[in-house]
Design a protein around this motif. Structure first.
Motif, mmCIF file in Angstrom:
data_model
loop_
_atom_site.group_PDB
_atom_site.id
_atom_site.type_symbol
_atom_site.label_atom_id
_atom_site.label_comp_id
_atom_site.label_asym_id
_atom_site.label_seq_id
_atom_site.Cartn_x
_atom_site.Cartn_y
_atom_site.Cartn_z
ATOM 1 N N ASP A 135 0.827 -1.205 0.000
ATOM 2 C CA ASP A 135 0.000 0.000 0.000
ATOM 3 C C ASP A 135 0.868 1.264 0.000
ATOM 4 N N ASN A 170 -3.172 -4.039 -1.489
ATOM 5 C CA ASN A 170 -4.414 -4.021 -2.276
ATOM 6 C C ASN A 170 -4.656 -2.670 -2.959
ATOM 7 N N HIS A 235 0.586 -8.719 2.746
ATOM 8 C CA HIS A 235 0.039 -7.391 3.033
ATOM 9 C C HIS A 235 -0.913 -7.378 4.223
HETATM 10 FE FE LIG Z 1 -4.315 -2.433 2.380
#
Ligand SMILES: [Fe+2]
Length: 336
Positions: A135, A170, A235
């Motif tokens: 991210d 993501n 993540h």
């Molecule tokens: Fe995230």
């Protein structure tokens, strides 16, 4: 090369097989462009992100109306540097005392100047390896250039003996991998790398994001943990059980921002997790695997924090017994 009938049936022909990264990139690009998210138990359509976007915009208006917005912004810039000793029973003795700077959830386009703030806080810190658990931007779509420019400045200022390892989150775009490698980050796209000290090995496995882009390739990457002491970079905590079953020793993740906007006492309003919700922050254990969920240095959606702090972690790996803070876990599967 002569291949047996069984090998011809079960294994791809190395002469004609597509490289795993190409397969990954094609699949990731399709999911990104079609706004289709892949999770372990069912996908998510575009409506999921639109609902979140609506929620964020509503939150911003509410904070401005109630004059809490500026307070939240100040809180977001109050980023802690935390030192954590991580006790690991299988840690090879040569890596006892090995230090890892763990940065996560920078969302560099959401807080302009964050890269400099991180460098100011880490300038005097000594560490062996830097890991980035995804991210790098706030937006899910659109140009990656501004975020890459800021990340380049950050990476140029980090002094890491064994370099910088990174994975995607993501919010990230598959096209970031090339520029990130060009700036010196060793990207782990469902791949692993081995650090050695004498005969001893510290293996680092990195997966693609498992929150929006879960695939079997991530699981196959974690299978490498069966062969050596392994630190996994994933993540989000949402693959904690897969990783523990496959023999991962240390699981580093982020994604949750420790709630980012929490009620008094630190109770989060939203965790953004569909699995492993109890692992939304801090250090935890599961079946002998130690996990660390980084609260992130940046912010997502709205650049504010309430009742939680952003953080930069310096982890020191220690060879020692793990203390369990919860009910006894089932016996761990033996790995070689
Ligand atoms: Fe995230």
């Amino acid at each position: 090369m002569n291949r047996t009938a069984a090998e011809r049936l079960l294994l791809p022909d190395p002469e004609t097989a597509l490289p795993p990264r190409l397969i990954w990139a094609a699949n990731r690009f399709r999911m990104e462009t079609e706004n289709r998210k892949s999770r372990r138990y069912g996908g998510k359509g575009p409506h999921h992100w639109y609902a979140l976007l609506f929620l964020m915009r509503t939150l911003k208006v509410l904070l401005k109306v109630t004059r809490q917005y500026e307070t939240g912004v100040r809180n977001a810039w109050d980023i802690a540097v935390r030192e954590i000793d991580v006790r690991l029973p299988r840690l090879p003795p040569a890596f006892d005392g090995f230090t890892v700077l763990h940065l996560s959830d920078l969302h560099l386009d959401g807080m302009p100047g964050l890269e400099q703030a991180i460098l100011e806080r880490t300038g005097a810190i000594d560490f062996d390896l830097c890991v980035l658990t995804g991210d790098y931007r706030t937006e899910l779509h659109g140009p990656i250039g501004p975020t890459m420019d800021r990340l380049r400045q950050l990476v140029a200022g980090l002094r890491s003996r064994h370099g910088v390892l990174g994975i995607l989150g993501n919010h990230d775009d598959c096209h970031m991998v090339g520029p990130m490698e060009a700036m010196g980050i060793r990207m782990l796209v469902n791949e692993s790398v081995r650090l050695t000290r004498g005969e001893e090995v510290l293996q680092v496995v990195g997966t693609d994001d498992v929150h929006y882009y879960f695939t079997d390739q991530a699981v196959h990457a974690l299978e490498a943990a069966r062969s050596a002491f392994t630190m996994a970079l994933v993540h989000s905590p949402e693959a904690y059980d897969i990783a523990a079953d496959l023999g991962v020793d240390l699981y580093l993740c982020g994604h949750t921002h420790a709630g980012q906007v929490c009620l008094p006492g630190g109770r989060p309003v939203i965790k953004h997790l569909s699995r492993g919700r109890r692992f939304y922050r801090g250090t935890w254990t599961y079946r002998g695997m130690v996990g660390v969920t980084n609260a992130g240095a940046g912010t997502s959606g709205v650049p504010v924090r309430f009742n939680t702090r952003g953080e930069i972690l310096r982890l020191t790996l220690r060879r020692a017994a793990v203390e369990s803070h919860s009910a006894p876990d089932p016996p761990r599967r033996t790995t070689q």
